[in-house]
Design an enzyme around this catalytic site. Structure first.
Site, PDB file in Angstrom:
ATOM      1  N   THR A  46      -8.552 -28.552  45.546  1.00 24.07           N
ATOM      2  CA  THR A  46      -7.736 -29.605  46.149  1.00 24.07           C
ATOM      3  C   THR A  46      -6.288 -29.493  45.687  1.00 24.07           C
ATOM      4  OG1 THR A  46      -9.679 -31.037  46.192  1.00 24.07           O
ATOM      5  CG2 THR A  46      -7.552 -32.099  46.501  1.00 24.07           C
ATOM      6  N   TYR A 134     -18.753 -25.163  38.008  1.00 27.99           N
ATOM      7  CA  TYR A 134     -18.558 -25.721  39.349  1.00 27.99           C
ATOM      8  C   TYR A 134     -19.278 -24.859  40.377  1.00 27.99           C
ATOM      9  CZ  TYR A 134     -15.765 -27.260  43.452  1.00 27.99           C
ATOM     10  OH  TYR A 134     -15.346 -27.729  44.668  1.00 27.99           O
ATOM     11  N   LYS A 163     -20.283 -29.559  37.892  1.00 26.71           N
ATOM     12  CA  LYS A 163     -19.865 -30.160  39.165  1.00 26.71           C
ATOM     13  C   LYS A 163     -20.702 -29.495  40.246  1.00 26.71           C
ATOM     14  CE  LYS A 163     -15.965 -30.733  42.358  1.00 26.71           C
ATOM     15  NZ  LYS A 163     -14.554 -30.356  42.653  1.00 26.71           N
ATOM     16  N   VAL A 205     -16.617 -35.863  40.747  1.00 26.40           N
ATOM     17  CA  VAL A 205     -15.281 -35.269  40.820  1.00 26.40           C
ATOM     18  C   VAL A 205     -14.853 -35.462  42.265  1.00 26.40           C
ATOM     19  CG1 VAL A 205     -13.853 -33.232  40.485  1.00 26.40           C
ATOM     20  CG2 VAL A 205     -15.891 -33.578  39.059  1.00 26.40           C
TER      21      VAL A 205
END
Length: 293
Positions: A46, A134, A163, A205
């Site tokens: 992001t 992640y 995550k 998250v």
């Protein structure tokens, strides 16, 4: 939990010439802290990490640590598909004073499960910081299997959180049962937060917390207070927001939404492009309808 329940995958504000907009970085950090963020993930997807240089990432890490000033923890996105480069950036992030690092599954080169295990083990053992692994097969094209995740949590002590963004709830249940005790699992999908919490995740998250942080924090707190109906009602009310923020390549919709809220500008770096006029009109209507101001 080292990082709290509401973590935000922070955008990287840009100027119209594509440089990092440092005053707006400050604005975003303040905005997130004031709206319930416990920890900030810097230079993740992001944050447009694929188009940030090594030096820009380090500057973001240092700047974010200084600006947050202990009010929120800072997690540095130091993972890549180059193990040696990830080790170097992770060590430099630790020197910059971050509270932890996030390592994404290597993308494009499609390693085996053994390759994934060795990658994460090597990077994690290069630092004393807590590590968040992640898993996001939709972007990496490789899924980090439950067996490999379980092995990592039991054999690498400083892997302390995951995550999880596969959306595979059955595998998530298996992971919750078999991981090392104390390893925190976070949803990486705003739209599946309540299902993830119900299975055993501790938080999220989030991307949407840029514009609905208080609501998401309220949703999480209601869930853990046993107010499941209230929590679910908030989740359902935010469905249009989940969809709107990903109506085209992220983070373009989010940055435009934040520009309407006067938090930052809408500028993104290629190959991401700004919203077209129809998309902008949709976002304007969405925020107005949902009374997000």
């Amino acid at each position: 939990m080292q990082f709290g329940r509401l973590l935000t995958a922070m955008i990287t504000p840009m100027t119209d010439r594509g440089a990092i907009d440092w005053p707006r970085v400050d604005s975003v950090i303040e905005h997130l802290i004031q709206n319930g963020t416990d920890s900030i993930v810097v230079a993740g997807t992001t944050g447009e990490s694929p188009t940030l240089s090594h030096q820009e990432k380090l500057e973001l890490f240092r700047h974010s640590v200084q600006r947050a000033g202990g009010r929120a923890k800072v997690i540095a996105g130091t993972g890549s598909n180059n193990t040696a480069a990830s080790v170097q950036l992770t060590r430099e992030a630790e020197e910059a004073g971050v509270d932890g690092v996030m390592l994404v599954v290597p993308y494009y080169n499609k390693p085996t499960q053994e390759g994934l295990y060795q990658h994460f083990k090597t990077v994690a053992e290069s630092t004393s910081l807590p590590v968040m692994v992640y898993n996001i097969p939709g972007r990496s094209s490789v899924n980090l299997s439950v067996d490999t995740l379980v092995r990592l949590t039991h054999e690498v002590e400083n892997i302390t959180s995951i995550k999880e963004s596969s959306g595979d709830l059955v595998s998530l249940m298996d992971l919750v049962e078999r991981k090392r005790d104390g390893v925190a699992i976070y949803s990486g999908m705003d739209e599946l937060l309540i299902p993830y919490l119900s299975i055993g995740s501790v938080g999220i998250v989030s991307v949407a917390s840029h514009v609905a942080g208080r609501e998401i924090k309220e949703m999480i707190e209601a869930f853990f207070a046993g107010e499941v109906e209230k929590s679910g009602a908030i989740q359902r009310r935010l469905i249009p927001l989940w969809r709107g923020l990903f109506m085209t390549a992220s983070p373009a919709p989010l940055k435009y939404a934040l520009s309407l809220l006067d938090v930052c500008e809408e500028h993104v770096r290629l190959p991401i492009v700004p919203l077209n006029q129809a998309e902008k009109t949709h976002m304007q209507t969405l925020l107005h309808t949902m009374q997000i101001t």
